[in-house]
Scaffold this active site. Sequence first.
Site, short mmCIF file in Angstrom:
data_model
loop_
_atom_site.label_atom_id
_atom_site.label_comp_id
_atom_site.label_asym_id
_atom_site.label_seq_id
_atom_site.Cartn_x
_atom_site.Cartn_y
_atom_site.Cartn_z
N HIS A 1 -48.01 7.31 34.79
CA HIS A 1 -49.22 7.37 35.84
C HIS A 1 -49.48 5.83 35.77
CE1 HIS A 1 -53.75 6.31 34.12
NE2 HIS A 1 -53.64 7.57 35.00
N ASP B 1 -45.70 7.25 26.90
CA ASP B 1 -46.80 7.29 26.80
C ASP B 1 -47.03 8.53 26.58
OD1 ASP B 1 -48.96 8.22 28.48
OD2 ASP B 1 -49.10 7.15 30.02
N GLN C 1 -50.79 13.44 27.67
CA GLN C 1 -50.76 14.45 28.02
C GLN C 1 -50.44 15.37 27.25
OE1 GLN C 1 -53.12 15.83 29.82
NE2 GLN C 1 -53.45 13.37 31.45
N LYS D 1 -58.78 12.17 25.48
CA LYS D 1 -58.15 14.14 25.61
C LYS D 1 -58.11 15.01 24.92
CE LYS D 1 -55.51 10.87 29.45
NZ LYS D 1 -56.25 11.77 31.16
N CYS E 1 -54.41 9.38 39.64
CA CYS E 1 -53.64 7.59 39.14
C CYS E 1 -52.22 7.76 39.04
CB CYS E 1 -53.80 7.14 37.47
SG CYS E 1 -55.69 6.46 38.20
C1 LIG Z 1 -50.30 9.65 31.23
C2 LIG Z 1 -51.62 9.22 31.19
N1 LIG Z 1 -50.79 8.21 30.95
C3 LIG Z 1 -52.23 6.84 30.49
C4 LIG Z 1 -53.37 7.22 31.54
C5 LIG Z 1 -54.03 6.50 31.08
O1 LIG Z 1 -55.41 7.16 29.64
P1 LIG Z 1 -57.12 6.04 29.68
O2 LIG Z 1 -57.80 6.14 31.01
O3 LIG Z 1 -57.30 7.02 28.70
O4 LIG Z 1 -56.44 4.64 29.34
C6 LIG Z 1 -53.90 9.13 31.80
C7 LIG Z 1 -54.68 9.06 31.79
O5 LIG Z 1 -55.61 9.53 32.41
C8 LIG Z 1 -52.32 9.78 31.22
O6 LIG Z 1 -53.10 11.40 32.16
#
Ligand SMILES: Cc1ncc(COP(=O)(O)O)c(C=O)c1O
Lengths: 408, 147
Positions: A123, A199, A202, A225, A367
């Site tokens: 991401h 990370d 998910q 989430k 993203c």
């Molecule tokens: C794999 C992953 N990393 C990071 C994020 C970023 O999360 P947040 O938007 O809550 O900061 C997301 C969320 O879209 C994600 O799916």
Amino acid sequence: MSLDVTSIRNDFPVLKRQINGKPLVYLDSANTSQKPQVVIDAMTNFMSNGYAPINRSAYQMAAEATDLYEGARSALAKFINAPKAHEVIFTKNATESLNLLIMSWGRANLKAGDSVLLTHMEHHANIVPWHMLVAERGIQLRWVPLTNDGQLDLTQLDTLLDGVKVFSFTSMSNVLGTINPVQRLCAAAHKAGALAFVDGCQSVPHQPTDVQAWDADFVVFSSHKMCGPSGVGILWGREALLEAMPPFLGGGNMISDVRLDGFTTAELPAKFEAGTPPITDVIGLGAAVGYLEKLGMAQVRKHEIELSTYVLNMLKDRFGDEITIHGPANPELRGATFSFAFRDIHPHDLSQVLDQQNVCVRAGHHCAKPLMRILGANATARASFYFYNTMSEADALADALDSASDIF
Amino acid sequence: MAGLEDLYREIILDHYRTPRNRGELDPPALSADGHNPLCGDEIRISVAVQDGVVTDVRFSGSGCSISQSSASMMTSAIKGKPVEQVKSIVRRFKQMMTIDEEDTEIDESINLGDLEALQGVVKFPVRIKCATLGWNTLLDALATEQK
Ligand SMILES: Cc1ncc(COP(=O)(O)O)c(C=O)c1O
């Protein structure tokens, strides 16, 4: 015993909503999840009956607020099997958790020429802060490529890891649904003398998490989430590593002393929680963790494997070659998040047509633009399921897809 | 609720299926790239200007039916027109999309013709960015001339 989804759905007020006389089919939980009544109640109750600051005042209501806030931290530590509650840091979202980690740890430990290993399925939140450090420090980035079915291609992993300082990777792709072998990746990183940053955005909401079994060094994820409110992110890290890191944001709450000529930081976790935190939201997150614990994360994962199996078979049966679903075909290797291309209809148009049937999916680059380029698409449509989704909602998705062909 | 028929009018789908003026022009034609960061749509507009007149214009890239058909209709609407008039058409279009930001008067007499079909996009606010992508990119391309 499997999940009783009918009764679970009753816990989520929004799932009773109808728009234009038709039920809502919410298939965007990889983006952000819906909230059960217990979370809404915990937040409402705190604001109605006990709203107060934490950590600062002696009066009873402030002590109660501090207990609730710290209770959420302990609940989270238990949820991910963290050895110590004060290793759990609250931030604004997973993006801020990653920025805190990468900037604070990175600035203290990385110098020009040092290498960091990422993957092609990250991401932007696990890419852009590294790019910023490339510009600031002259570090170098390496990338783990993907196989054709959207898994990490680990054939060259040891070579890629040779000499790197950090391996930072997602536990599950938010586009492909691929679940990565976190434990194996952490072990490979450590063998090469690198730290492992995970990370967990998910995967943490969808399956049991044990940071000690993973043997990870840091893990980040987001409240919103996993049935909690937006406004809170989590950073877990090993105590010794967190203690050695400089603070990220400076201000109130993160200090033990401030003088005209400098300051001394507070102990963990306050050291990384500058300013007034999102107290109400953290309390809501605490209630969400309680809710998930009661369902049982192993049950959640089981339900989602069943859903995935159904969705993959049903969409292939109905649409054959007219649908391309990215990521692994084996439901055991993936979560219930499906990016797909359908009959040459642009994802944006597709999501608009689906919306007419109240089927909520995301269209876009999710993203993850480097990954989208590898898939050869500007955008995909993505339907993502959670434990409150049903097979009949998957059917509603397919019916709505059919109706898109009437227009395009 | 706004129905899909407001959005996907026949003329829009026609331009989507059979885009006009697709392609690119070599320099000295002016060109610019546009991105919609929300959805990843990408577009390139090339425009040939001679003696203050848009003699040719092309678009390339990929995107949804609204961004592609809007760009296609735009090229048809501006080809052969003086640059000053083209800029007025752009403003008139942005006004229809409710995103005109300049304080000067708009020439209300300009007839947008087929472009009026895109009026329905306004009922779907997230799609306004799709409809205006090509137009903003056209302005960027024209602006490269002064350099
Ligand atoms: C794999 C992953 N990393 C990071 C994020 C970023 O999360 P947040 O938007 O809550 O900061 C997301 C969320 O879209 C994600 O799916």
